[in-house]
Design a protein around this motif. Structure first.
Motif, PDB file in Angstrom:
ATOM      1  N   HIS A   5       0.855  -1.189   0.000  1.00 37.07           N
ATOM      2  CA  HIS A   5       0.000   0.000   0.000  1.00 37.07           C
ATOM      3  C   HIS A   5       0.891   1.240   0.000  1.00 37.07           C
ATOM      4  N   TYR A   6       0.709   2.070  -1.025  1.00 42.11           N
ATOM      5  CA  TYR A   6       1.636   3.186  -1.240  1.00 42.11           C
ATOM      6  C   TYR A   6       1.529   4.260  -0.169  1.00 42.11           C
ATOM      7  N   LYS A   7       0.328   4.509   0.354  1.00 38.74           N
ATOM      8  CA  LYS A   7       0.195   5.502   1.417  1.00 38.74           C
ATOM      9  C   LYS A   7       0.856   5.017   2.692  1.00 38.74           C
ATOM     10  N   GLU A   8       0.619   3.748   3.034  1.00 32.74           N
ATOM     11  CA  GLU A   8       1.158   3.193   4.279  1.00 32.74           C
ATOM     12  C   GLU A   8       2.649   2.876   4.179  1.00 32.74           C
ATOM     13  N   GLY A   9       3.117   2.677   2.937  1.00 29.22           N
ATOM     14  CA  GLY A   9       4.525   2.350   2.756  1.00 29.22           C
ATOM     15  C   GLY A   9       4.883   0.957   3.252  1.00 29.22           C
ATOM     16  N   ARG A  10       3.908   0.066   3.237  1.00 28.39           N
ATOM     17  CA  ARG A  10       4.124  -1.309   3.705  1.00 28.39           C
ATOM     18  C   ARG A  10       3.051  -2.209   3.123  1.00 28.39           C
ATOM     19  N   GLU A  11       3.223  -3.511   3.287  1.00 31.06           N
ATOM     20  CA  GLU A  11       2.216  -4.449   2.823  1.00 31.06           C
ATOM     21  C   GLU A  11       1.051  -4.516   3.808  1.00 31.06           C
ATOM     22  N   LEU A  12      -0.152  -4.601   3.240  1.00 34.11           N
ATOM     23  CA  LEU A  12      -1.366  -4.790   4.032  1.00 34.11           C
ATOM     24  C   LEU A  12      -2.115  -5.990   3.476  1.00 34.11           C
ATOM     25  N   PRO A  13      -2.817  -6.727   4.320  1.00 33.76           N
ATOM     26  CA  PRO A  13      -3.565  -7.892   3.836  1.00 33.76           C
ATOM     27  C   PRO A  13      -4.849  -7.466   3.123  1.00 33.76           C
TER      28      PRO A  13
END
Length: 217
Positions: A126-134
């Motif tokens: 996820h580009y906003k979070e800067g990390r992977e999300l399920p």
């Protein structure tokens, strides 16, 4: 009063580069544009159906006409909303994700798709979070029902798509426009981000949406 709503792309946010650019340009011409957060605080249970319901809730209650501007999956969502609501009188689609399931699933591969179905969640960057999300498998099940062949309402539509798009090939928009005479397709020398052609995009939107000449940047 003219109403505009911008729909950001998949695993993106109202703070994406395109969303910020759109917000800034509309502010300069003293025109309001709504940019809802389609993550709705729960990206893991995102579906196109949920996005459609969320955007419809943003519509003016007095049935005033509006223009939807959508990027990538937001563009696909905008097209389906236009099919459902007569309030939508214009569409601007930036690299719309037509046929995205076939392109995305081919990149995932059969093994990863099967694991997603079994485990119910797929890690997605996820580009906003800067990390992977399920992301729940329901996203895939829901998305399968949104096919382009059902989009037949003749809404004036402007598509801007990069010829070097590495996510959704330009052929997807070419085919969509070929079958619909009310669609204008502008091909740009760019990739999926369209980051190097923001001025060209704005000029095309300015013309298509008939913004006042005095407001032109």
């Amino acid at each position: 009063m003219l109403h505009y709503i911008y729909l950001h792309g998949f695993a993106s946010s109202p703070n994406s580069a395109k969303a910020r650019d759109m917000r800034d340009r509309f502010a300069r011409i003293n025109t309001t544009i709504k940019i809802p957060d389609l993550n709705a605080g729960d990206f893991s249970h995102l579906t196109i159906t949920r996005q459609i319901a969320q955007v419809l809730a943003e519509f003016p209650r007095d049935s005033q006409p509006l223009t939807l501007i959508g990027s990538s999956l937001g563009g696909l969502t905008a097209a389906h909303i236009g099919q459902k609501s007569l309030q939508v009188q214009r569409l601007v689609l930036l690299a719309p994700a037509f046929g995205f399931l076939s392109h995305w699933l081919a990149k995932l591969g059969e093994e990863k798709i099967q694991r997603w179905q079994q485990e119910k969640y797929l890690p997605v960057y996820h580009y906003k979070e800067g990390r992977e999300l399920p992301l729940h498998y329901d996203f895939l099940i829901d998305a399968a029902q949104y096919q382009e062949n059902g989009l037949k309402r003749p809404i004036p539509t402007l598509i801007l798509h990069g010829t070097e798009d590495e996510v959704i090939p330009i052929s997807a928009s070419r085919e969509y426009a070929r079958l619909r005479p009310w669609v204008e397709l502008i091909e740009l020398d760019s990739d999926h981000s369209l980051g190097n052609v923001t001025e060209e995009i704005w000029q095309a939107i300015h013309r298509f949406c008939q913004l006042p000449e005095s407001c032109k940047i």
